[in-house]
Enzyme design. Sequence first.
Site, PDB file in Angstrom:
ATOM      1  N   LYS A  59       0.839  -1.198   0.000  1.00  0.00           N
ATOM      2  CA  LYS A  59       0.000   0.000   0.000  1.00  0.00           C
ATOM      3  C   LYS A  59       0.877   1.252   0.000  1.00  0.00           C
ATOM      4  O   LYS A  59       1.917   1.304   0.646  1.00  0.00           O
ATOM      5  CB  LYS A  59      -0.919  -0.013   1.217  1.00  0.00           C
ATOM      6  CG  LYS A  59      -1.964   1.091   1.246  1.00  0.00           C
ATOM      7  CD  LYS A  59      -2.880   0.921   2.453  1.00  0.00           C
ATOM      8  CE  LYS A  59      -3.898   2.033   2.572  1.00  0.00           C
ATOM      9  NZ  LYS A  59      -4.759   1.878   3.772  1.00  0.00           N
TER      10      LYS A  59
ATOM     11  N   SER B 210      -9.497   2.050   3.056  1.00  0.00           N
ATOM     12  CA  SER B 210      -8.582   2.834   2.254  1.00  0.00           C
ATOM     13  C   SER B 210      -7.540   2.013   1.499  1.00  0.00           C
ATOM     14  O   SER B 210      -6.806   2.563   0.665  1.00  0.00           O
ATOM     15  CB  SER B 210      -7.844   3.843   3.148  1.00  0.00           C
ATOM     16  OG  SER B 210      -7.074   3.183   4.130  1.00  0.00           O
TER      17      SER B 210
ATOM     18  N   SER C  18     -10.090  -0.563   6.994  1.00  0.00           N
ATOM     19  CA  SER C  18      -9.463  -0.284   5.698  1.00  0.00           C
ATOM     20  C   SER C  18      -8.819  -1.478   5.023  1.00  0.00           C
ATOM     21  O   SER C  18      -8.472  -1.412   3.841  1.00  0.00           O
ATOM     22  CB  SER C  18      -8.421   0.837   5.852  1.00  0.00           C
ATOM     23  OG  SER C  18      -9.057   2.062   6.076  1.00  0.00           O
TER      24      SER C  18
END
Length: 477
Positions: A80, A155, A179
Amino acid sequence: MTALHDLPAYELLAAYRQRQLSPVEVTQAVLDHIARWEPHLQATYLLRPEAALAQARASEARWLRGTPQGLLDGVPVTVKENIATQGDPTPLGTAATVLEPAAQDAPPAARLREANAVFIAKTTMPDYGMLSSGLSTFHPLTRNPWDLRKNPGGSSAGGGAAAAAGYGPLHVGTDIGGSLRLPAGWCGVFSLKPSLGRIPIDPPYTGRAAGPMTRTVRDAALMMQALARPDARDSMALPPQSIAWDQFDAGTDRLRGLRLGLLLDAGCGLAVEPAVRAAIEAAAHLFEQAGATLVPMAPFLAPAMLDGMDRFWRMRSHTDLQALPPERRARVLPYIRAWADSAAGMTGAQVFEASQQFHATRVATVRACSAVDYVLSPVAPMPAFAAELPSPTNDPLRPLEHIAFTVPYNMSEQPAASVPCGFTADGLPIGLQIAGQRFDDLGVLRLSRAFEQLRGPLRDWPAPPQVQTQARGHQKA
């Protein structure tokens, strides 16, 4: 035969060991597959094929010499975007960030590099990670591979989309209120939000955890062997512990006698849609048929708790945004600016009261879970929503009503996983959340693996639009 980009990590490693496959041909296959998907998904950041192939060639040489180094030598991985990687800028999903190269790898990236995984790319996220959406002012809009009109969630938006689309087997994201689990649920993949501190992270923050996003529980357990290693930079890290991650598969017999809480009403937020409720109830009955006892659970998250956490996060973000020069602040997504600026009139007493709801949530969650061994619930009350929306409600004054099932376990520091358990009538994935007692990460993996076996294979993985008619591998139990 299963395409190379669809092979799980444990099969790749076995094939490398037997010299049936090379890390170079696997990496090239993954890159070729990404090239077919990426114009539609926009899930990657810093996709650098030549750098990935250079790592793969070095791995290939080690395997040919019979001297592989590291647990994941030659296995493709994505990270990420907010997990720093040395020399790369970390934009945090927003055009407001000044792009500067990171001085060093953050702990999860460092562990994967030590394991000699092949870094394919970083994956996208929304502005500051403050949305359950693939909408960002820095990255292009990230979409859901099951339906390009839909959102992957966030996210860890790019990570969820990448895992479902077959951008290699291993992906790592972060989670502070859902997330990891929300995009995993909406993209039909597995994810584990571990106990707080199990995987060191930098910077640490209340409730913030890094975790694996994979297609199988087995690959997630493999990643945990690499990720759950000590790093002094995380002041909230758990003490190093020897955990038998490779013993994640305890079979379905261990379900006999377990008390499994069934939570179908979070107590606040959006109502669970009928298709989601039916899928979770069907999953729960599979556990019951295998010998577990289902215990209906009353809601334990009060509206005041969710509202308080929301108000505190608004003030935190408002303070951060006010510290930016006006021209940079103007680049932040308008939805997030409106959400943060709504806290401008809060008094000190109101901020304090809001801050206390984190602990209230922790106490209520631990108390409720103490009566059972594990808790089954939806990950989210609805399936994936429209790709262009920042949140299911599209309302900055009602931004967190979809996280009421996930956020309690961030505050209580308990492990919780998202396991795909079915699909809606129009083909959107539905995620089952399995939460365990604090520190029982291995137990959550074992229960998740047992459910994979009870559930059996699901649908074929989605394919890029131009090759949807070609043969594809099946999701394996």
